[in-house]
Scaffold this motif. Structure first.
Motif, PDB file in Angstrom:
ATOM      1  N   LEU A 137      42.448 -30.481   7.010  1.00 25.11           N
ATOM      2  CA  LEU A 137      43.038 -31.417   7.967  1.00 25.11           C
ATOM      3  C   LEU A 137      41.959 -32.128   8.772  1.00 25.11           C
ATOM      4  O   LEU A 137      42.056 -33.331   9.034  1.00 25.11           O
ATOM      5  CB  LEU A 137      43.994 -30.666   8.892  1.00 25.11           C
ATOM      6  N   MET A 138      40.904 -31.406   9.161  1.00 21.47           N
ATOM      7  CA  MET A 138      39.805 -32.049   9.878  1.00 21.47           C
ATOM      8  C   MET A 138      39.125 -33.104   9.016  1.00 21.47           C
ATOM      9  O   MET A 138      38.749 -34.180   9.504  1.00 21.47           O
ATOM     10  CB  MET A 138      38.793 -30.998  10.320  1.00 21.47           C
ATOM     11  N   GLY A 139      38.954 -32.811   7.736  1.00 20.12           N
ATOM     12  CA  GLY A 139      38.363 -33.797   6.837  1.00 20.12           C
ATOM     13  C   GLY A 139      39.218 -35.044   6.715  1.00 20.12           C
ATOM     14  O   GLY A 139      38.695 -36.173   6.666  1.00 20.12           O
ATOM     15  N   ARG A 149      33.021 -31.895   0.177  1.00 18.34           N
ATOM     16  CA  ARG A 149      34.379 -31.899  -0.374  1.00 18.34           C
ATOM     17  C   ARG A 149      35.386 -32.491   0.592  1.00 18.34           C
ATOM     18  O   ARG A 149      36.144 -33.401   0.229  1.00 18.34           O
ATOM     19  CB  ARG A 149      34.784 -30.476  -0.743  1.00 18.34           C
ATOM     20  N   ASP A 150      35.402 -32.000   1.835  1.00 20.18           N
ATOM     21  CA  ASP A 150      36.424 -32.439   2.790  1.00 20.18           C
ATOM     22  C   ASP A 150      36.058 -33.738   3.495  1.00 20.18           C
ATOM     23  O   ASP A 150      36.913 -34.603   3.704  1.00 20.18           O
ATOM     24  CB  ASP A 150      36.671 -31.338   3.837  1.00 20.18           C
ATOM     25  N   LEU A 151      34.790 -33.890   3.867  1.00 21.97           N
ATOM     26  CA  LEU A 151      34.370 -35.099   4.580  1.00 21.97           C
ATOM     27  C   LEU A 151      34.064 -36.229   3.615  1.00 21.97           C
ATOM     28  O   LEU A 151      34.585 -37.329   3.760  1.00 21.97           O
ATOM     29  CB  LEU A 151      33.153 -34.779   5.449  1.00 21.97           C
ATOM     30  N   GLY A 200      53.080 -24.234  -0.348  1.00 25.33           N
ATOM     31  CA  GLY A 200      52.412 -25.413  -0.866  1.00 25.33           C
ATOM     32  C   GLY A 200      52.708 -26.667  -0.065  1.00 25.33           C
ATOM     33  O   GLY A 200      52.538 -27.771  -0.572  1.00 25.33           O
ATOM     34  N   HIS A 201      53.153 -26.496   1.194  1.00 24.20           N
ATOM     35  CA  HIS A 201      53.466 -27.631   2.067  1.00 24.20           C
ATOM     36  C   HIS A 201      52.213 -27.957   2.881  1.00 24.20           C
ATOM     37  O   HIS A 201      51.851 -27.236   3.808  1.00 24.20           O
ATOM     38  CB  HIS A 201      54.633 -27.265   2.992  1.00 24.20           C
ATOM     39  N   PHE A 202      51.516 -29.047   2.517  1.00 21.24           N
ATOM     40  CA  PHE A 202      50.283 -29.436   3.216  1.00 21.24           C
ATOM     41  C   PHE A 202      50.350 -30.907   3.633  1.00 21.24           C
ATOM     42  O   PHE A 202      50.859 -31.730   2.877  1.00 21.24           O
ATOM     43  CB  PHE A 202      49.069 -29.211   2.305  1.00 21.24           C
ATOM     44  N   PRO A 203      49.825 -31.228   4.814  1.00 19.82           N
ATOM     45  CA  PRO A 203      49.302 -30.326   5.835  1.00 19.82           C
ATOM     46  C   PRO A 203      50.411 -29.403   6.349  1.00 19.82           C
ATOM     47  O   PRO A 203      51.548 -29.833   6.519  1.00 19.82           O
ATOM     48  CB  PRO A 203      48.824 -31.264   6.948  1.00 19.82           C
ATOM     49  N   ALA A 204      50.065 -28.154   6.608  1.00 23.16           N
ATOM     50  CA  ALA A 204      51.068 -27.139   6.967  1.00 23.16           C
ATOM     51  C   ALA A 204      51.420 -27.222   8.448  1.00 23.16           C
ATOM     52  O   ALA A 204      51.404 -26.207   9.161  1.00 23.16           O
ATOM     53  CB  ALA A 204      50.548 -25.750   6.615  1.00 23.16           C
ATOM     54  N   VAL A 205      51.764 -28.406   8.938  1.00 21.22           N
ATOM     55  CA  VAL A 205      52.070 -28.622  10.351  1.00 21.22           C
ATOM     56  C   VAL A 205      53.530 -28.256  10.608  1.00 21.22           C
ATOM     57  O   VAL A 205      54.441 -28.810   9.971  1.00 21.22           O
ATOM     58  CB  VAL A 205      51.814 -30.087  10.751  1.00 21.22           C
ATOM     59  N   ASP A 206      53.757 -27.323  11.517  1.00 23.17           N
ATOM     60  CA  ASP A 206      55.105 -26.965  11.941  1.00 23.17           C
ATOM     61  C   ASP A 206      55.485 -27.895  13.088  1.00 23.17           C
ATOM     62  O   ASP A 206      55.049 -27.708  14.226  1.00 23.17           O
ATOM     63  CB  ASP A 206      55.148 -25.510  12.388  1.00 23.17           C
TER      64      ASP A 206
END
Length: 488
Positions: free
Chosen positions: A175-177, A206-208, A343-349
């Motif tokens: 998520l930060m990336g 990979r992320d950035l 498998g729910h991404f981003p995993a934000v509730d």
């Protein structure tokens, strides 16, 4: 003549005092010295007698029995009784320059990416410059993060301070990336504090990615660095963000994680004979957090929009650090392990998250649609267990039936691949499209709701079509949900 006068004035402004003392004791992380009555926060150098070429920078953290307590920023190995402590009068700071963009530096601000030297142009104090409360601009403009689940129901404002709360392994780094690559901020400062050494390169490559790194400054202090260096890295990252903010830029600051900053301060506090309080955290931890987090936000010119990750123990959002940080910030985002396991991404509730400035930065129509989405998620969660057991009776509550029918479209709206970019306009249009069909079907109940402006935005046609498809098959979806075939 002008250059000479400028140099003379610079020399006169320097502290001419040079203080020297001697090491008399080493206990764990703390070195005790005599003859150096320095204020807390001062930096000095320890000169090792056994290796005269080695000098270790140390920071004053307190006093005890007439001795000054120092914490070295390097290993204490090699320090012996009688070693000299030298104070040159220089205040703690970090060198900065616009050339920092695209570079990776350590806790001292020195480059570690083998891309050559940096042409420094200024020096920023580590403790920052306090911004008067009434001098700050109001947070009244939306900040596009490029992440649909945030820009839609959890809209952030430019200059807002947000926390990302989660346990380990639920997607904080990914998520930060996404935030670093896809946000609207022209400058991003990333502080990787207490990370495992292996993860630093993975995050950068990979992320950035190259696109994100080109507009970013990455400050690194790994978990095996001394605690004083981890604390310094957090201050350095914030000082670099303040440098770009003072130039009029809207800066994005990402820090992973503020929990490890608190752990570093706990090590120092306990070593300096500070009494422990809640879960062995001394009072200085909470003072540090308030001072560090308050340095970001809007200023007279420019702003720092910040996201701090908080690693909560046992997925408990109410642990001491999480509870304290949540009170200092302007909102929080909760990453759910349950959603991540599906498998729910981003995993934000969404139901456990909140943006406290959202009402000031979005239209009434956007806010109404976000409230409706939250209501749908809440109603679905209330009957989720019944759906899994096949015990839900269709027709018991028409609103719940409608929420269940909309869940496939809502789930598709809330999920997003890490490489997918969704700007604020497309997120707002997609959120409106979820409820445009429902508004047309039941005008009497929704007559009081403000009208949603229908404008062509990137990605709207696709989301609208998906929402319409979900509505046209509502009966089938409710029947399938009652049989336990639909999962959130």
């Amino acid at each position: 003549m002008t250059a000479f006068a400028s140099e003379l004035q610079s020399l006169m402004s320097c502290d001419p005092v040079r203080i020297t003392g001697r090491i008399c004791r080493v206990a764990g992380l703390v070195v005790e010295a005599e003859g150096v009555p320095l204020p807390v926060g001062s930096s000095c150098m320890i000169q090792c007698r056994m290796d005269r070429k080695r000098q270790i920078e140390a920071e004053v953290v307190g006093f005890h029995d007439g001795r000054t307590l120092l914490v070295p920023s390097g290993e204490t190995t090699g320090i012996s009784p009688g070693d000299r402590v030298i104070y040159e009068g220089e205040q703690p700071g970090v060198r900065v320059a616009p050339d920092l963009l695209g570079r990776i530096v350590d806790g001292y601000g020195n480059p570690i990416d083998d891309k050559g030297p940096i042409h420094w142009c200024a020096r920023m104090p580590l403790e920052g410059r306090r911004v008067a409360p009434l001098s700050r601009q109001r947070v009244d403009q939306p900040f596009s993060t490029g992440v649909r689940v945030i820009d839609g129901p959890l809209t952030c404002g430019r200059g807002q301070r947000m926390g990302i709360f989660a346990g380990s392994g639920v997607g904080k780094s990914v998520l930060m990336g996404m935030l670093a690559r896809q946000s609207q901020a022209p400058v991003t400062v990333i502080g990787l504090i207490g990370e495992r050494g292996r993860e630093v390169r993975e995050f950068v490559e990979r992320d950035l990615g190259e696109e994100g790194l080109a507009k970013s400054v990455v400050v690194v202090a790994t978990s095996d660095d001394p605690p004083v260096l981890r604390l310094r890295a957090a201050r350095v990252a914030t000082a670099i963000a303040e440098f770009f903010r003072d130039r009029g830029e809207d800066v994005l600051l990402l820090m992973d994680s503020v929990t490890r900053v608190a752990y570093a301060q706990r090590e120092l506090g306990l070593s300096a004979y500070e009494p422990p309080t809640t879960k062995a955290f001394p009072p200085s931890v909470f003072t540090l957090l308030a001072r560090l987090l308050e340095r970001t936000g809007p200023a007279e010119n420019g702003s720092i929009t910040s996201f701090y990750t908080v690693l909560v123990e046992a997925d408990d959002i109410n642990d001491p650090i999480g509870d304290a940080v949540r009170g200092y910030l302007d909102g929080h985002i909760w990453l759910s392990r349950k959603l991540a396991s599906r498998g729910h991404f981003p995993a934000v509730d969404v139901l456990e998250s909140v943006s406290r400035v959202m009402k000031d930065v979005v239209t009434d129509a956007h806010k109404t649609c976000a409230q409706q989405l939250v209501a749908d998620l809440s109603r679905y969660r209330d009957v989720e267990d019944l759906l899994q057991l096949g015990a839900y009776a269709r027709g018991a509550d028409p609103q719940t039936d409608e929420s269940i029918a909309r869940m496939p479209a809502i789930q598709q709206f809330l999920t997003q691949a890490s490489e997918e970019n969704a700007d604020f306009a497309s997120a707002a249009a997609g959120l409106a499209a979820l409820y445009r069909k429902a508004r047309a079907k039941q005008p009497a109940r929704n007559a009081a709701l403000p009208e949603v402006i229908d404008v062509a935005q990137p990605g709207e046609a696709q989301v609208a079509a998906e929402a319409a498809a979900g509505e046209s098959t509502a009966d089938n979806t409710v029947n399938a949900a009652a049989s336990g075939e639909v999962t959130p």
